[in-house]
Design a protein around this motif. Sequence first.
Motif, PDB file in Angstrom:
ATOM      1  N   ILE A  75      43.753  -9.634 -48.316  1.00  0.00           N
ATOM      2  CA  ILE A  75      43.031  -8.116 -48.646  1.00  0.00           C
ATOM      3  C   ILE A  75      42.278  -7.959 -47.592  1.00  0.00           C
ATOM      4  N   PHE A  76      41.763  -6.659 -47.703  1.00  0.00           N
ATOM      5  CA  PHE A  76      40.875  -6.303 -46.397  1.00  0.00           C
ATOM      6  C   PHE A  76      39.599  -5.559 -47.176  1.00  0.00           C
ATOM      7  N   TYR A  77      38.505  -5.874 -46.190  1.00  0.00           N
ATOM      8  CA  TYR A  77      37.143  -5.458 -46.853  1.00  0.00           C
ATOM      9  C   TYR A  77      36.613  -4.546 -45.364  1.00  0.00           C
ATOM     10  N   LYS A  78      36.196  -3.227 -45.792  1.00  0.00           N
ATOM     11  CA  LYS A  78      35.941  -2.294 -44.689  1.00  0.00           C
ATOM     12  C   LYS A  78      34.387  -2.402 -44.729  1.00  0.00           C
ATOM     13  N   ALA A  79      33.764  -3.214 -43.576  1.00  0.00           N
ATOM     14  CA  ALA A  79      32.595  -3.287 -43.441  1.00  0.00           C
ATOM     15  C   ALA A  79      31.703  -2.131 -43.053  1.00  0.00           C
ATOM     16  N   ASN A  80      32.350  -1.403 -42.192  1.00  0.00           N
ATOM     17  CA  ASN A  80      31.743  -0.269 -41.763  1.00  0.00           C
ATOM     18  C   ASN A  80      32.869   0.801 -40.924  1.00  0.00           C
ATOM     19  N   ALA A  81      32.670   1.724 -40.414  1.00  0.00           N
ATOM     20  CA  ALA A  81      33.705   2.648 -39.746  1.00  0.00           C
ATOM     21  C   ALA A  81      34.309   2.019 -38.800  1.00  0.00           C
ATOM     22  N   ARG A  82      33.870   0.947 -37.897  1.00  0.00           N
ATOM     23  CA  ARG A  82      34.554   0.377 -36.939  1.00  0.00           C
ATOM     24  C   ARG A  82      35.126  -0.974 -37.092  1.00  0.00           C
ATOM     25  N   VAL A  95      31.522 -12.681 -48.349  1.00  0.00           N
ATOM     26  CA  VAL A  95      31.729 -13.321 -49.195  1.00  0.00           C
ATOM     27  C   VAL A  95      31.616 -12.824 -50.496  1.00  0.00           C
ATOM     28  N   ASP A  96      30.632 -11.941 -50.901  1.00  0.00           N
ATOM     29  CA  ASP A  96      30.395 -11.425 -52.207  1.00  0.00           C
ATOM     30  C   ASP A  96      31.657 -10.656 -52.688  1.00  0.00           C
ATOM     31  N   PHE A  97      32.179  -9.799 -51.642  1.00  0.00           N
ATOM     32  CA  PHE A  97      33.340  -9.066 -51.738  1.00  0.00           C
ATOM     33  C   PHE A  97      34.566  -9.825 -52.328  1.00  0.00           C
TER      34      PHE A  97
END
Length: 105
Positions: A68-75, A41-43
């Motif tokens: 848009i995209f947000y990469k939360a972690n490697a997976r 949400v912050d992103f």
Amino acid sequence: MEKIIFKNKVLDYFDELIYTLFEEEYFSYSENAQLYVDKIVDFIILEINSFPHKSTPQKLQYLGSNYIFYKANARTTWYVFFEKQDAIFLITGIMNNHCEEAKEL
């Protein structure tokens, strides 16, 4: 100044996601699941105006015209769909790369 509005279905999804992440033991504590969702949400709030967006493919237009995209972690990558009019962003959908529909992006 931009205005960001989340559709109720997106807010409901975030609530369900917190519960699911904890219940499925992705996180040991519900507070950590809450923090994970808070980061998404912050992103959105901090970056939607400046992060480069893409046009949503025709097959996924029901989720929103842009994303848009947000990469939360490697997976895991989150895709945030929205409509924009002037300085108003309406967040209309969200999914991650583990969803079948994400293969269309």
